[in-house]
Design an enzyme around this catalytic site. Sequence first.
Site, PDB file in Angstrom:
ATOM      1  N   SER A 250       0.724  -1.295   0.073  1.00  0.00           N
ATOM      2  CA  SER A 250       0.044   0.087   0.005  1.00  0.00           C
ATOM      3  C   SER A 250       0.905   1.185   0.079  1.00  0.00           C
ATOM      4  CB  SER A 250      -0.971   0.095   1.454  1.00  0.00           C
ATOM      5  OG  SER A 250      -0.123   0.237   2.439  1.00  0.00           O
ATOM      6  N   LYS A 251       0.309   2.677   0.080  1.00  0.00           N
ATOM      7  CA  LYS A 251       1.131   3.739  -0.201  1.00  0.00           C
ATOM      8  C   LYS A 251       1.979   3.920   0.924  1.00  0.00           C
ATOM      9  CE  LYS A 251      -0.860   6.039  -3.410  1.00  0.00           C
ATOM     10  NZ  LYS A 251      -0.127   5.942  -4.692  1.00  0.00           N
ATOM     11  N   ARG A 252       1.796   3.177   2.164  1.00  0.00           N
ATOM     12  CA  ARG A 252       2.535   3.052   3.349  1.00  0.00           C
ATOM     13  C   ARG A 252       4.151   2.809   2.928  1.00  0.00           C
ATOM     14  NH1 ARG A 252       2.008  -0.698   6.802  1.00  0.00           N
ATOM     15  NH2 ARG A 252       0.732  -1.717   5.692  1.00  0.00           N
ATOM     16  N   GLY A 254       5.516   2.921   0.110  1.00  0.00           N
ATOM     17  CA  GLY A 254       6.100   3.842  -1.261  1.00  0.00           C
ATOM     18  C   GLY A 254       5.056   3.660  -2.369  1.00  0.00           C
ATOM     19  N   GLU A 260       3.709   6.427 -11.052  1.00  0.00           N
ATOM     20  CA  GLU A 260       4.665   6.987  -9.972  1.00  0.00           C
ATOM     21  C   GLU A 260       6.132   6.550 -10.391  1.00  0.00           C
ATOM     22  OE1 GLU A 260       3.258   7.212  -5.798  1.00  0.00           O
ATOM     23  OE2 GLU A 260       1.929   5.818  -6.708  1.00  0.00           O
TER      24      GLU A 260
END
Length: 475
Positions: A250-252, A254, A260
């Site tokens: 998840s975003k956590r 990276g 991106e």
Amino acid sequence: MVIERLMPMSSGQVVTRIAPSPTGYMHIGTARTALFNWLFARGRGGKFLLRIEDTDRERSTPAATEAIVKGMTWLGLEWDGDVVSQFARVDRHAEVAHQMLASGHAYKCYSTQDEIQTFREAARAEGKSTLFRSPWRDADPATHPDGPYAIRVKAPLDGETIIDDQVQGQVRIRNTELDDMIVLRSDGTPTYMLAVVVDDFDMGVTHVIRGDDHLNNAARQMLVYAAMGWPLPVYAHIPLIFGPDGKKMSKRHGATGVDEYQAMGYPASGMRNYLARLGWSHGDDEFFSDAEAMEWFDLDGINRAPSRFDFKKLENICGQHIAATEDAALLQEVEGFLAASGADPLTSGQRDGLLRAMYCLKERSKNFAELIEKAYFVLTEGAVEPDEKAVAALDLVSRGILGELTPQLQNASWDRTTLEEVVAGVAEANDTKLGKLAGPLRAALAGRSVTPSVFDMMLVLGRDRTIARLTDIKA
Ligand code: GLU
């Protein structure tokens, strides 16, 4: 209404697909699933299709679809034929629901939401399964009211459903755990479970390779294949990607969006290589080309355990791909990266310079952002603007030494050996080591501390620009 199959299943040809729901961006896990399907099909002379599961009208904006198309295009996962819109095929989905009804594999269910709710509450109170059992399953059509109905498929009441999965092995699901799922809602819209099967069948999909979060769906989707008498595709449910800490990526952890990684300057070839290794292996091979991956890729090589995203490994593999790419091709990719990041296009002088410097820039660059950073010395057309570190390297003593070097470079022949000799000579005359001069030289030539070797920079810049920069610094 008769709708032709989109692509008749020709005997023996492998057909795979990626079927993302538009979420607004392309997740790295979707990219990996797409890559596996692409490799599997391409390595077997098969077809790879793209279907957008856009039945959720709120989320399915043109921009969300575009994000997927862009991600796939950047990754170089070219698909066959047009992008298929699931939503555009609702009539066909409804048609199949009615066929199941006509053949007795499905039935009209008139139960209202309230009735279903009451059923569930009673079941819960009695400690029974809350799976809805419709009273209409075996009702005499003569008793049917004249009102809205949903179409439910008749699930088997006993026995088990076995998913013969190429990754998970034989997965057994007790049929008592399957309810009579709705295939067509009372408002006439098809459900996702129905649409996936109809589309896969019509598109001639032979192998369904997707995330294992869909494993349970497979058991329910198999009901539709059985009801329609359609041959089952081969299933391969691949474990999800975890972050380095073993939790779902998840975003956590990276970046999770393909865009991106593009923006960070990772090359698509390196991404393909890294993502292929993420959950699949071929012996100890870490670095490989697309052709090798296509030849080697097989469902047998997919790991059963979730893989962990390893940023260091990604960088390492991307660096190797950059180093292995031909200079001219690399220039194109770098220009694509610059364009995507909104930078000004290169002037023709900058292009020439970058191409001449490419041989020394591509070594040890993990991504294009780093490569561009190292290319500052050649991209700067006028005087360099030294950054803080470079200013610190240019103390008075070293400025003096660089001043001595300049006239000697006027007449030196412009090749690596001579340049090394000249610089070493000046270092020696000043009782210092060649290594000690490298910092100030870097600072003068590039204004930066992360650069190619000073001799490579001199060779790329040529005599006039080298001397101009050394003179500028002296001033
Ligand atoms: N639309 C589903 C998703 O985005 C995939 C369905 C499938 O692969 O069968 O997760």
